[in-house]
Design an enzyme around this catalytic site. Structure first.
Site, PDB file in Angstrom:
ATOM      1  N   TYR A  46      29.397  42.682  41.077  1.00  0.00           N
ATOM      2  CA  TYR A  46      30.082  43.512  40.069  1.00  0.00           C
ATOM      3  C   TYR A  46      29.668  43.079  38.657  1.00  0.00           C
ATOM      4  O   TYR A  46      29.333  43.915  37.805  1.00  0.00           O
ATOM      5  CB  TYR A  46      31.600  43.390  40.252  1.00  0.00           C
ATOM      6  CG  TYR A  46      32.410  44.094  39.182  1.00  0.00           C
ATOM      7  CD1 TYR A  46      32.459  45.481  39.120  1.00  0.00           C
ATOM      8  CD2 TYR A  46      33.138  43.364  38.233  1.00  0.00           C
ATOM      9  CE1 TYR A  46      33.194  46.133  38.130  1.00  0.00           C
ATOM     10  CE2 TYR A  46      33.876  44.008  37.253  1.00  0.00           C
ATOM     11  CZ  TYR A  46      33.901  45.394  37.210  1.00  0.00           C
ATOM     12  OH  TYR A  46      34.633  46.030  36.222  1.00  0.00           O
ATOM     13  N   PHE A  61      42.714  54.888  36.685  1.00  0.00           N
ATOM     14  CA  PHE A  61      43.765  54.303  35.842  1.00  0.00           C
ATOM     15  C   PHE A  61      43.444  54.486  34.353  1.00  0.00           C
ATOM     16  O   PHE A  61      44.165  55.188  33.620  1.00  0.00           O
ATOM     17  CB  PHE A  61      43.916  52.823  36.235  1.00  0.00           C
ATOM     18  CG  PHE A  61      44.527  51.939  35.188  1.00  0.00           C
ATOM     19  CD1 PHE A  61      45.684  52.312  34.517  1.00  0.00           C
ATOM     20  CD2 PHE A  61      43.939  50.712  34.880  1.00  0.00           C
ATOM     21  CE1 PHE A  61      46.246  51.479  33.555  1.00  0.00           C
ATOM     22  CE2 PHE A  61      44.489  49.883  33.926  1.00  0.00           C
ATOM     23  CZ  PHE A  61      45.644  50.265  33.258  1.00  0.00           C
ATOM     24  N   ASP A  73      29.882  63.580  41.282  1.00  0.00           N
ATOM     25  CA  ASP A  73      29.538  62.170  41.500  1.00  0.00           C
ATOM     26  C   ASP A  73      28.475  61.726  40.498  1.00  0.00           C
ATOM     27  O   ASP A  73      27.453  62.417  40.351  1.00  0.00           O
ATOM     28  CB  ASP A  73      29.000  62.044  42.935  1.00  0.00           C
ATOM     29  CG  ASP A  73      29.023  60.615  43.422  1.00  0.00           C
ATOM     30  OD1 ASP A  73      28.484  59.733  42.726  1.00  0.00           O
ATOM     31  OD2 ASP A  73      29.586  60.385  44.503  1.00  0.00           O
ATOM     32  N   ILE A  74      28.700  60.621  39.850  1.00  0.00           N
ATOM     33  CA  ILE A  74      27.695  60.154  38.871  1.00  0.00           C
ATOM     34  C   ILE A  74      26.395  59.722  39.555  1.00  0.00           C
ATOM     35  O   ILE A  74      25.381  59.546  38.891  1.00  0.00           O
ATOM     36  CB  ILE A  74      28.229  59.016  37.959  1.00  0.00           C
ATOM     37  CG1 ILE A  74      28.744  57.832  38.783  1.00  0.00           C
ATOM     38  CG2 ILE A  74      29.283  59.540  36.997  1.00  0.00           C
ATOM     39  CD1 ILE A  74      28.997  56.579  37.963  1.00  0.00           C
ATOM     40  N   THR A  79      38.226  56.276  44.131  1.00  0.00           N
ATOM     41  CA  THR A  79      39.385  55.391  43.938  1.00  0.00           C
ATOM     42  C   THR A  79      40.432  56.066  43.060  1.00  0.00           C
ATOM     43  O   THR A  79      41.578  55.623  43.016  1.00  0.00           O
ATOM     44  CB  THR A  79      38.982  54.045  43.285  1.00  0.00           C
ATOM     45  OG1 THR A  79      38.368  54.321  42.009  1.00  0.00           O
ATOM     46  CG2 THR A  79      38.021  53.267  44.148  1.00  0.00           C
ATOM     47  N   ASP A 132      34.887  63.197  38.142  1.00  0.00           N
ATOM     48  CA  ASP A 132      35.370  62.159  39.060  1.00  0.00           C
ATOM     49  C   ASP A 132      35.086  62.583  40.499  1.00  0.00           C
ATOM     50  O   ASP A 132      35.140  63.775  40.805  1.00  0.00           O
ATOM     51  CB  ASP A 132      36.883  61.946  38.870  1.00  0.00           C
ATOM     52  CG  ASP A 132      37.312  60.556  39.304  1.00  0.00           C
ATOM     53  OD1 ASP A 132      37.199  60.249  40.499  1.00  0.00           O
ATOM     54  OD2 ASP A 132      37.754  59.767  38.446  1.00  0.00           O
TER      55      ASP A 132
HETATM   56  N1  LIG Z   1      41.108  47.798  34.955  1.00  0.00           N
HETATM   57  C1  LIG Z   1      40.552  46.714  34.436  1.00  0.00           C
HETATM   58  O1  LIG Z   1      41.202  45.705  34.228  1.00  0.00           O
HETATM   59  C2  LIG Z   1      39.087  46.702  34.092  1.00  0.00           C
HETATM   60  C3  LIG Z   1      38.522  45.518  33.582  1.00  0.00           C
HETATM   61  C4  LIG Z   1      37.180  45.509  33.244  1.00  0.00           C
HETATM   62  C5  LIG Z   1      36.428  46.653  33.390  1.00  0.00           C
HETATM   63  N2  LIG Z   1      36.987  47.773  33.918  1.00  0.00           N
HETATM   64  C6  LIG Z   1      36.150  48.972  34.061  1.00  0.00           C
HETATM   65  O2  LIG Z   1      36.846  50.074  33.514  1.00  0.00           O
HETATM   66  C7  LIG Z   1      36.512  51.265  34.217  1.00  0.00           C
HETATM   67  C8  LIG Z   1      37.760  51.974  34.689  1.00  0.00           C
HETATM   68  O3  LIG Z   1      38.471  51.097  35.553  1.00  0.00           O
HETATM   69  P1  LIG Z   1      39.877  51.481  36.203  1.00  0.00           P
HETATM   70  O4  LIG Z   1      40.670  50.246  36.286  1.00  0.00           O
HETATM   71  O5  LIG Z   1      40.442  52.681  35.561  1.00  0.00           O
HETATM   72  O6  LIG Z   1      39.388  51.829  37.684  1.00  0.00           O
HETATM   73  P2  LIG Z   1      39.778  53.051  38.647  1.00  0.00           P
HETATM   74  O7  LIG Z   1      39.240  52.699  39.990  1.00  0.00           O
HETATM   75  O8  LIG Z   1      41.228  53.373  38.533  1.00  0.00           O
HETATM   76  O9  LIG Z   1      38.939  54.243  38.007  1.00  0.00           O
HETATM   77  C9  LIG Z   1      37.578  54.458  38.263  1.00  0.00           C
HETATM   78  C10 LIG Z   1      37.379  55.947  38.460  1.00  0.00           C
HETATM   79  O10 LIG Z   1      35.987  56.212  38.683  1.00  0.00           O
HETATM   80  C11 LIG Z   1      35.876  57.155  39.738  1.00  0.00           C
HETATM   81  N3  LIG Z   1      34.571  56.997  40.366  1.00  0.00           N
HETATM   82  C12 LIG Z   1      34.139  55.954  41.113  1.00  0.00           C
HETATM   83  N4  LIG Z   1      32.908  56.196  41.573  1.00  0.00           N
HETATM   84  C13 LIG Z   1      32.531  57.402  41.087  1.00  0.00           C
HETATM   85  C14 LIG Z   1      31.381  58.195  41.229  1.00  0.00           C
HETATM   86  N5  LIG Z   1      30.348  57.785  41.987  1.00  0.00           N
HETATM   87  N6  LIG Z   1      31.330  59.378  40.603  1.00  0.00           N
HETATM   88  C15 LIG Z   1      32.387  59.823  39.863  1.00  0.00           C
HETATM   89  N7  LIG Z   1      33.520  59.108  39.710  1.00  0.00           N
HETATM   90  C16 LIG Z   1      33.607  57.925  40.320  1.00  0.00           C
HETATM   91  C17 LIG Z   1      37.017  56.819  40.679  1.00  0.00           C
HETATM   92  O11 LIG Z   1      37.353  57.861  41.569  1.00  0.00           O
HETATM   93  C18 LIG Z   1      38.132  56.498  39.682  1.00  0.00           C
HETATM   94  O12 LIG Z   1      38.851  57.661  39.339  1.00  0.00           O
HETATM   95  C19 LIG Z   1      35.543  50.833  35.313  1.00  0.00           C
HETATM   96  O13 LIG Z   1      34.237  51.003  34.843  1.00  0.00           O
HETATM   97  C20 LIG Z   1      35.852  49.362  35.499  1.00  0.00           C
HETATM   98  O14 LIG Z   1      34.747  48.665  36.010  1.00  0.00           O
HETATM   99  C21 LIG Z   1      38.296  47.834  34.269  1.00  0.00           C
END
Ligand SMILES: NC(=O)c1ccc[n+]([C@@H]2O[C@H](COP(=O)([O-])OP(=O)(O)OC[C@H]3O[C@@H](n4cnc5c(N)ncnc54)[C@H](O)[C@@H]3O)[C@@H](O)[C@H]2O)c1
Length: 331
Positions: free
Chosen positions: A153, A20, A65-66, A44, A40
């Site tokens: 988390y 997102f 993958d990270i 997710t 990525d």
């Molecule tokens: N959306 C929110 O409200 C929110 C709030 C606080 C923190 N965050 C943080 O912001 C960041 C982005 O969140 P988001 O809402 O876009 O989530 P999301 O799940 O839409 O995006 C996360 C992305 O990371 C990728 N990913 C996961 N594991 C991976 C790996 N091992 N290697 C490579 N890629 C990997 C997923 O495929 C996904 O595309 C995250 O770190 C999340 O913890 C989000």
């Protein structure tokens, strides 16, 4: 750089770029004449979030993958800024599978941070979270006052901040952590067990199903529109304020919206698409483990040191997003 608030003419790695927040970052940065690399593993994130960017010759998708140090080393080559978003979000997911959350959010973080330090990137900006405040009761949340974490988390995100602090001293890498507060906007995943509250409510309402509100609905959140998060990432990457680096910042709107108010607002915005949505009634159930009751940020530090200026009241942000949800979910 042509504008001190935007990244331009740079090479940027966005980890989690298919997700997102990451996909919105990739899109914005490409529009601003940058080269963007997305790393990525699509765990997710979705391919369709990137389809419109793939034809752009300045966009490179690395499926990796990270958790794999080599993928990280490859991704950071020649990069000016890293905007690290890849992680497994969701408090309930981390309670169900703490090992996986730790592997991705902690080990993966160390891999990408170490690779970035070795590649001598100009700055490493990473997504932290309001969950770091844990059980600290004081409102609004200020960066230096945190409580005990309430979930794996939250531990993972706090651990990121500790690593960033230590790495900045040991390896001379500039790091900035952004504690996001409930971000919302287009491409936030509406499906699945771990989806966030806004897409979850909207998805249910569009299907005329009863959305579940955990607790009494009086709990509140500081909902933050995606555009404000994009602004914060860019400011953090390019700030020249010497005091701004190696810090963490709340990134929020600085507003308090209860879940009941959110629900009513969404119903109001969806009625023009389908008036029957007015007849849907929410279901109240018990509180969820690990959830905090109120989350509301002071954004003074980000305003002062980064010149962060959030623009979007919740109603405006939702108005901008609601037709995206309708188009995505009503077919
Ligand atoms: N959306 C929110 O409200 C929110 C709030 C606080 C923190 N965050 C943080 O912001 C960041 C982005 O969140 P988001 O809402 O876009 O989530 P999301 O799940 O839409 O995006 C996360 C992305 O990371 C990728 N990913 C996961 N594991 C991976 C790996 N091992 N290697 C490579 N890629 C990997 C997923 O495929 C996904 O595309 C995250 O770190 C999340 O913890 C989000």
């Amino acid at each position: 750089m042509t504008n001190s608030r935007q990244i331009t003419h740079s090479r940027i790695l966005v980890t989690g770029g298919a997700g997102f927040i990451g996909s919105n970052l990739c899109e914005k940065l490409l529009h601003q004449d940058n080269e963007v690399i997305c790393l990525d593993n699509f765990s997710t994130g979705k391919r369709e979030n990137l389809t419109h960017l793939l034809p752009n010759p300045h966009f490179k998708l690395l499926e990796g993958d990270i958790r794999n140090p080599q993928d990280c080393q490859l991704a950071v080559q020649g990069v000016d800024y890293v905007l690290h978003q890849a992680a497994l979000g969701s408090v309930p997911r981390s309670i169900k599978n703490p090992m996986l959350t730790d592997e991705v959010n902690v080990n993966g973080f160390v891999n990408i941070l170490f690779a970035s330090a070795q590649a001598k990137v100009k700055r490493f900006v990473y997504a932290s979270s309001s969950s770091v405040y844990g059980d600290y009761p004081h409102l609004p949340k200020v960066e230096h006052l945190i409580g005990k974490p309430l979930s794996p988390y939250a531990i993972s995100k706090y651990t990121n901040e500790l690593y960033a602090q230590v790495f900045s001293q040991l390896y001379d890498i500039q790091c900035i952590g952004l504690r996001y507060f409930n971000v919302y906007g287009k491409r936030q995943n509406p499906e699945g067990e771990y989806s966030a509250v806004i897409p979850r409510f909207v998805g249910k309402l569009i299907r005329h199903e009863s959305p579940v509100i955990y607790g009494d609905g009086e709990q509140s959140r500081d909902f933050t529109y995606i555009e404000d998060v994009l602004q914060a990432n860019q400011l953090a990457a390019i700030t020249t304020n010497e005091n701004a680096s190696n810090q963490v910042y709340n990134i929020a709107f600085c507003g308090q919206t209860t879940l009941k108010d959110l629900y009513n607002l969404l119903v109001e915005l969806l009625i023009p698409f389908d008036e029957k949505i007015a007849l849907v009634i929410p279901t109240f159930t018990e509180n969820r483990k690990g959830d905090v009751r109120h989350s509301y940020a002071s954004i003074d530090k980000a305003k002062q040191l980064l010149d962060y200026q959030p623009q979007f009241y919740i109603k405006e942000g939702l108005q901008n997003t609601i037709s995206w949800y309708w188009d995505t979910l009503s077919q």
